[in-house]
Motif scaffolding. Structure first.
Motif, PDB file in Angstrom:
ATOM      1  N   ALA A   1       0.573  -1.284 -18.061  1.00 10.98           N
ATOM      2  CA  ALA A   1      -0.249  -0.222 -17.468  1.00 10.98           C
ATOM      3  C   ALA A   1      -1.707  -0.654 -17.383  1.00 10.98           C
ATOM      4  CB  ALA A   1      -0.124   1.061 -18.282  1.00 10.98           C
ATOM      5  N   HIS A   2      -2.040  -1.811 -17.961  1.00  9.64           N
ATOM      6  CA  HIS A   2      -3.438  -2.273 -17.972  1.00  9.64           C
ATOM      7  C   HIS A   2      -3.452  -3.684 -17.385  1.00  9.64           C
ATOM      8  CE1 HIS A   2      -7.533  -2.550 -19.030  1.00  9.64           C
ATOM      9  NE2 HIS A   2      -7.472  -2.692 -20.353  1.00  9.64           N
TER      10      HIS A   2
ATOM     11  N   ALA B   1      -0.607  -5.657 -15.493  1.00 10.56           N
ATOM     12  CA  ALA B   1      -0.114  -5.194 -14.190  1.00 10.56           C
ATOM     13  C   ALA B   1       0.010  -6.336 -13.182  1.00 10.56           C
ATOM     14  CB  ALA B   1      -1.032  -4.107 -13.641  1.00 10.56           C
TER      15      ALA B   1
ATOM     16  N   ARG C   1       7.945   2.345 -11.018  1.00  9.51           N
ATOM     17  CA  ARG C   1       6.659   2.611 -10.346  1.00  9.51           C
ATOM     18  C   ARG C   1       6.258   1.377  -9.558  1.00  9.51           C
ATOM     19  NH1 ARG C   1       2.178   6.007 -13.710  1.00  9.51           N
ATOM     20  NH2 ARG C   1       3.287   7.965 -13.598  1.00  9.51           N
ATOM     21  N   LEU C   2       5.482   1.581  -8.536  1.00  9.53           N
ATOM     22  CA  LEU C   2       4.969   0.425  -7.803  1.00  9.53           C
ATOM     23  C   LEU C   2       3.831  -0.177  -8.614  1.00  9.53           C
ATOM     24  CD1 LEU C   2       4.765   1.213  -3.994  1.00  9.53           C
ATOM     25  CD2 LEU C   2       6.593   0.106  -5.287  1.00  9.53           C
TER      26      LEU C   2
ATOM     27  N   GLY D   1       0.681  -2.289  -9.544  1.00 10.27           N
ATOM     28  CA  GLY D   1      -0.463  -2.655  -8.709  1.00 10.27           C
ATOM     29  C   GLY D   1      -0.902  -1.524  -7.796  1.00 10.27           C
ATOM     30  N   PHE D   2      -0.299  -0.349  -7.984  1.00  7.95           N
ATOM     31  CA  PHE D   2      -0.726   0.828  -7.210  1.00  7.95           C
ATOM     32  C   PHE D   2      -1.198   1.903  -8.179  1.00  7.95           C
ATOM     33  CE2 PHE D   2       0.343   0.566  -2.681  1.00  7.95           C
ATOM     34  CZ  PHE D   2       0.926  -0.688  -2.669  1.00  7.95           C
TER      35      PHE D   2
ATOM     36  N   HIS E   1      -4.627   4.139 -10.031  1.00 12.00           N
ATOM     37  CA  HIS E   1      -5.637   3.833 -11.043  1.00 12.00           C
ATOM     38  C   HIS E   1      -6.079   5.125 -11.718  1.00 12.00           C
ATOM     39  CE1 HIS E   1      -9.210   2.173 -12.954  1.00 12.00           C
ATOM     40  NE2 HIS E   1      -8.634   0.999 -12.791  1.00 12.00           N
ATOM     41  N   ARG E   2      -6.332   5.062 -13.009  1.00 13.99           N
ATOM     42  CA  ARG E   2      -6.763   6.244 -13.731  1.00 13.99           C
ATOM     43  C   ARG E   2      -8.093   6.776 -13.216  1.00 13.99           C
ATOM     44  NH1 ARG E   2      -6.121   8.320 -18.782  1.00 13.99           N
ATOM     45  NH2 ARG E   2      -3.934   8.325 -18.239  1.00 13.99           N
TER      46      ARG E   2
ATOM     47  N   LYS F   1      -9.677   7.212  -7.516  1.00 13.42           N
ATOM     48  CA  LYS F   1      -8.741   8.093  -6.832  1.00 13.42           C
ATOM     49  C   LYS F   1      -9.003   8.074  -5.329  1.00 13.42           C
ATOM     50  CE  LYS F   1      -6.710   9.247 -10.645  1.00 13.42           C
ATOM     51  NZ  LYS F   1      -5.474   8.585 -11.029  1.00 13.42           N
TER      52      LYS F   1
ATOM     53  N   TYR G   1       3.716  10.295   0.109  1.00 17.64           N
ATOM     54  CA  TYR G   1       3.712  10.399  -1.357  1.00 17.64           C
ATOM     55  C   TYR G   1       2.499   9.675  -1.935  1.00 17.64           C
ATOM     56  CZ  TYR G   1       5.197   9.451  -6.213  1.00 17.64           C
ATOM     57  OH  TYR G   1       5.248   9.339  -7.581  1.00 17.64           O
TER      58      TYR G   1
ATOM     59  N   ARG H   1      -1.137  11.454  -3.404  1.00 20.49           N
ATOM     60  CA  ARG H   1      -1.516  11.207  -4.806  1.00 20.49           C
ATOM     61  C   ARG H   1      -2.658  10.207  -4.940  1.00 20.49           C
ATOM     62  NH1 ARG H   1       3.378  12.697  -4.375  1.00 20.49           N
ATOM     63  NH2 ARG H   1       4.461  13.965  -5.928  1.00 20.49           N
TER      64      ARG H   1
ATOM     65  N   ASN I   1      -4.458  -1.459  -6.380  1.00 22.38           N
ATOM     66  CA  ASN I   1      -5.611  -1.732  -7.235  1.00 22.38           C
ATOM     67  C   ASN I   1      -5.862  -3.239  -7.267  1.00 22.38           C
ATOM     68  OD1 ASN I   1      -3.905  -2.827  -9.347  1.00 22.38           O
ATOM     69  ND2 ASN I   1      -3.334  -0.710  -9.818  1.00 22.38           N
TER      70      ASN I   1
ATOM     71  N   ASP J   1      -5.246  -5.450  -9.246  1.00 19.03           N
ATOM     72  CA  ASP J   1      -4.188  -6.321  -9.751  1.00 19.03           C
ATOM     73  C   ASP J   1      -3.080  -6.587  -8.750  1.00 19.03           C
ATOM     74  OD1 ASP J   1      -5.189  -7.060 -12.176  1.00 19.03           O
ATOM     75  OD2 ASP J   1      -4.744  -5.100 -13.013  1.00 19.03           O
TER      76      ASP J   1
HETATM   77  N1  ACO Z   1       4.022   4.284  -8.384  1.00 19.13           N
HETATM   78  C1  ACO Z   1       4.592   5.468  -8.118  1.00 19.13           C
HETATM   79  N2  ACO Z   1       4.084   6.663  -8.480  1.00 19.13           N
HETATM   80  C2  ACO Z   1       2.927   6.632  -9.174  1.00 19.13           C
HETATM   81  C3  ACO Z   1       2.260   5.425  -9.488  1.00 19.13           C
HETATM   82  C4  ACO Z   1       2.854   4.215  -9.056  1.00 19.13           C
HETATM   83  N3  ACO Z   1       2.266   3.052  -9.319  1.00 19.13           N
HETATM   84  N4  ACO Z   1       1.128   5.705 -10.171  1.00 19.13           N
HETATM   85  C5  ACO Z   1       1.067   7.022 -10.286  1.00 19.13           C
HETATM   86  N5  ACO Z   1       2.150   7.598  -9.679  1.00 19.13           N
HETATM   87  C6  ACO Z   1       2.413   9.034  -9.536  1.00 19.13           C
HETATM   88  C7  ACO Z   1       2.898   9.653 -10.835  1.00 19.13           C
HETATM   89  O1  ACO Z   1       4.312   9.617 -10.936  1.00 19.13           O
HETATM   90  C8  ACO Z   1       2.349  11.053 -10.711  1.00 19.13           C
HETATM   91  O2  ACO Z   1       3.165  11.760  -9.810  1.00 19.13           O
HETATM   92  P1  ACO Z   1       3.419  13.361 -10.008  1.00 19.13           P
HETATM   93  O3  ACO Z   1       2.065  13.984  -9.789  1.00 19.13           O
HETATM   94  O4  ACO Z   1       4.431  13.717  -8.975  1.00 19.13           O
HETATM   95  O5  ACO Z   1       3.919  13.517 -11.417  1.00 19.13           O
HETATM   96  C9  ACO Z   1       1.011  10.859 -10.018  1.00 19.13           C
HETATM   97  O6  ACO Z   1       1.165   9.660  -9.245  1.00 19.13           O
HETATM   98  C10 ACO Z   1      -0.165  10.707 -10.985  1.00 19.13           C
HETATM   99  O7  ACO Z   1       0.149   9.652 -11.891  1.00 19.13           O
HETATM  100  P2  ACO Z   1      -0.434   9.517 -13.366  1.00 19.13           P
HETATM  101  O8  ACO Z   1       0.498   8.662 -14.177  1.00 19.13           O
HETATM  102  O9  ACO Z   1      -0.749  10.880 -13.887  1.00 19.13           O
HETATM  103  O10 ACO Z   1      -1.791   8.761 -13.097  1.00 19.13           O
HETATM  104  P3  ACO Z   1      -2.657   8.057 -14.195  1.00 19.13           P
HETATM  105  O11 ACO Z   1      -4.036   8.113 -13.695  1.00 19.13           O
HETATM  106  O12 ACO Z   1      -2.389   8.568 -15.546  1.00 19.13           O
HETATM  107  O13 ACO Z   1      -2.082   6.541 -14.169  1.00 19.13           O
HETATM  108  C11 ACO Z   1      -1.854   4.245 -13.796  1.00 19.13           C
HETATM  109  C12 ACO Z   1      -2.757   5.466 -13.683  1.00 19.13           C
HETATM  110  C13 ACO Z   1      -1.375   4.042 -15.265  1.00 19.13           C
HETATM  111  C14 ACO Z   1      -2.633   2.999 -13.384  1.00 19.13           C
HETATM  112  C15 ACO Z   1      -0.617   4.449 -12.872  1.00 19.13           C
HETATM  113  O14 ACO Z   1      -1.043   4.668 -11.542  1.00 19.13           O
HETATM  114  C16 ACO Z   1       0.362   3.289 -12.941  1.00 19.13           C
HETATM  115  O15 ACO Z   1       1.234   3.257 -13.822  1.00 19.13           O
HETATM  116  N6  ACO Z   1       0.224   2.289 -12.015  1.00 19.13           N
HETATM  117  C17 ACO Z   1       1.054   1.125 -12.036  1.00 19.13           C
HETATM  118  C18 ACO Z   1       0.542   0.131 -13.066  1.00 19.13           C
HETATM  119  C19 ACO Z   1      -0.744  -0.550 -12.630  1.00 19.13           C
HETATM  120  O16 ACO Z   1      -0.869  -1.010 -11.510  1.00 19.13           O
HETATM  121  N7  ACO Z   1      -1.674  -0.661 -13.586  1.00 19.13           N
HETATM  122  C20 ACO Z   1      -2.953  -1.345 -13.368  1.00 19.13           C
HETATM  123  C21 ACO Z   1      -4.104  -0.435 -13.459  1.00 19.13           C
HETATM  124  S1  ACO Z   1      -5.570  -1.280 -12.982  1.00 19.13           S
HETATM  125  C22 ACO Z   1      -6.071  -2.156 -14.325  1.00 19.13           C
HETATM  126  O17 ACO Z   1      -5.726  -1.923 -15.445  1.00 19.13           O
HETATM  127  C23 ACO Z   1      -6.994  -3.249 -14.040  1.00 19.13           C
END
Ligand code: ACO
Length: 435
Positions: free
Chosen positions: A271-272, A275, A307-308, A310-311, A313-314, A317, A359, A363, A368, A370
């Motif tokens: 998740a960090h 990714a 989850r996808l 690389g898509f 970000h916390r 938005k 979708y 959202r 991102n 990565d």
């Molecule tokens: N693929 C599909 N759906 C997703 C994804 C994804 N990558 N990311 C978020 N969503 C959806 C969630 O299921 C949620 O849907 P819902 O509203 O229907 O329940 C909504 O989008 C919001 O998601 P959250 O998990 O609440 O968002 P949060 O801000 O907590 O998470 C995170 C951010 C952890 C980066 C998340 O988007 C994720 O897991 N991404 C994939 C991992 C990734 O690429 N991480 C790298 C981050 S960048 C970095 O660290 C440098």
């Protein structure tokens, strides 16, 4: 001018208390809630620290809604275009961009500190050849604590500077050594005459202890430039999970090398920082462009954990400004390397289809940094399990800057969150024969 305040009222007792609001130079103002428990006997509940400012910091500013990232006030786009990674490292640490002399001195100092103790090098022998390089990095960086324990007065500015420059200098050497160990090749010693990025590439890919030689007998400046850019983009990102881990560990007065090892461990998760590795693994799982719709459907299915990678970000938005910068370089690297790797085509097809899908649009899930960094690293021949290590090299500058900033404060309270206890209420012990 008196600051505004936030009025909190307990609807049960009618008690009202004002909490002071502090204006930020940029971004949301912050309410000082430290009196909440004293005044109302309750804690604030904020899992994931979504709305909690854990510190004051003057290093990095992010506006996630507008896609803005500033290091010490400078937009990332300007730094990415004009700077060398060491210039950015200096900026993060010192707060100002260096002049020519300062940069030359800093480069020399970092190069000087890039050498590791021979005994530390031998630590690698304890790892199996197929150990994950992040596992080696956590272990060996933590072990630096055992080598440099004399200059360890964290309140002494000279000692702090030594720790900071040692960490930045040695990280790339340790990172490259972890790769060399995994392929069974001899370690390559750092060279003082090369830039930080050239030196790293040389330590990674040199066939002998000489400079990495490609067909033209030089390190391809294009690759050095791409790496420099990636390192700048990953150098800092304010209070992310790994930086907060470094600060939390540092708040106990722990050894700085151990604090950075803790940050590396936190970075490793998918998740960090994990990714970028997860992106490539995901692409391998998807296999071909024909499978993209099926995997997009999986990512959208609430009953599926896929989850996808690389898509999303916390914080960002709208869009990740680093992804916008890196996307262009990604295309350049791909067209230059003229690679026929079907994975690149697959990545582009996934990007295109996800970006048009309601979708992901609703959202605000954009690629991102990565998503693209993994693809560039692959094109640079960096092995997939080294991707997060690459991130760690760059982020060490940010971690060190935050640790430094924290140590500069006259008093830092130990980081110690509270909890909402949901376990059993008090109960009496029952002996085993009565259960
Ligand atoms: N693929 C599909 N759906 C997703 C994804 C994804 N990558 N990311 C978020 N969503 C959806 C969630 O299921 C949620 O849907 P819902 O509203 O229907 O329940 C909504 O989008 C919001 O998601 P959250 O998990 O609440 O968002 P949060 O801000 O907590 O998470 C995170 C951010 C952890 C980066 C998340 O988007 C994720 O897991 N991404 C994939 C991992 C990734 O690429 N991480 C790298 C981050 S960048 C970095 O660290 C440098």
């Amino acid at each position: 001018m008196a600051n505004d305040a936030l009025l909190i009222k307990h609807t049960g007792t009618g008690k009202e208390v004002e909490y002071p609001l502090t204006k930020a130079v940029l971004g949301a103002e912050t309410v000082d809630m430290r009196g909440l428990y004293r005044d109302f006997g309750c804690f604030s509940y904020d899992p994931g620290y979504m709305i909690t400012a854990s510190c004051k910091s003057a290093i990095t500013y992010i506006d996630g809604d507008r896609g803005i990232l500033l290091y010490r006030g400078y937009p990332i786009e300007q730094l990415a275009e004009h700077c060398d990674f060491m210039e950015v490292a200096y900026l993060l640490l010192k707060g100002e961009l260096p002049n020519k002399d300062q940069l030359r001195e800093f480069n020399l100092e970092i190069a000087d500190r890039s050498i590791i103790h021979e005994a530390l090098r031998k630590f690698f022998d304890g790892f199996h050849y197929d150990a994950h390089p992040m596992a080696m990095l956590v272990g060996v960086v933590g072990s630096l604590a055992a080598f440099y324990h004399r200059e360890m007065d964290v309140k002494n500015p000279e000692h702090r500077w030594l720790c900071a420059t040692r960490l930045i200098g040695k990280l790339s050497t340790i990172a490259a050594a972890s790769y060399r160990h995994s392929i069974g090749r001899p370690f390559v010693y750092p060279r003082m005459d090369l830039s930080y990025c050239e030196n790293f590439l040389n330590m990674m890919f040199s066939r002998s202890a000489q400079i990495y030689i490609d067909q033209d007998h030089y390190i391809d400046p294009f690759l050095v430039k791409a790496l420099n850019l990636l390192f700048i983009l990953h150098a800092d990102h304010e209070q992310n999970a790994s930086t907060s881990t470094v600060r939390l560990a540092g708040s106990t007065g722990a050894n700085p090398y151990a604090c950075i090892a803790a940050g590396i461990a936190a970075l490793w998760g998918p998740a960090h920082g994990g990714a970028n590795e997860a992106v490539l693994n995901m692409l391998a799982q998807i296999g071909t462009a024909a499978n993209v719709p099926k995997f997009i459907a999986k990512a959208k299915d609430p009953n599926d954990t896929f989850r996808l990678m690389g898509f999303g970000h916390r914080v960002y938005k709208n869009f990740d400004p680093r992804a916008t910068i890196i996307r262009k370089t990604c295309y350049e690297v791909l067209s230059r390397s003229q690679t026929n790797d079907p994975m690149f085509e697959l990545a582009l097809s996934l990007e295109e289809q996800a970006l048009k899908d309601p979708y992901f649009i609703e959202r605000k899930l954009y690629p991102n940094v990565d998503f693209y960094s993994g693809i560039i690293y692959k094109a640079l021949s960096i092995p997939v399990d080294m991707f997060t290590v690459m991130f760690a090299i760059a982020r060490t500058t940010g971690w060190v800057a935050h640790w430094y900033e924290m140590m500069d404060e006259p008093a830092t309270p130990i980081g110690r969150p509270r909890q909402l206890y949901v376990g059993p209420a008090r109960r009496d012990f029952v002996p085993i024969y009565q259960r």
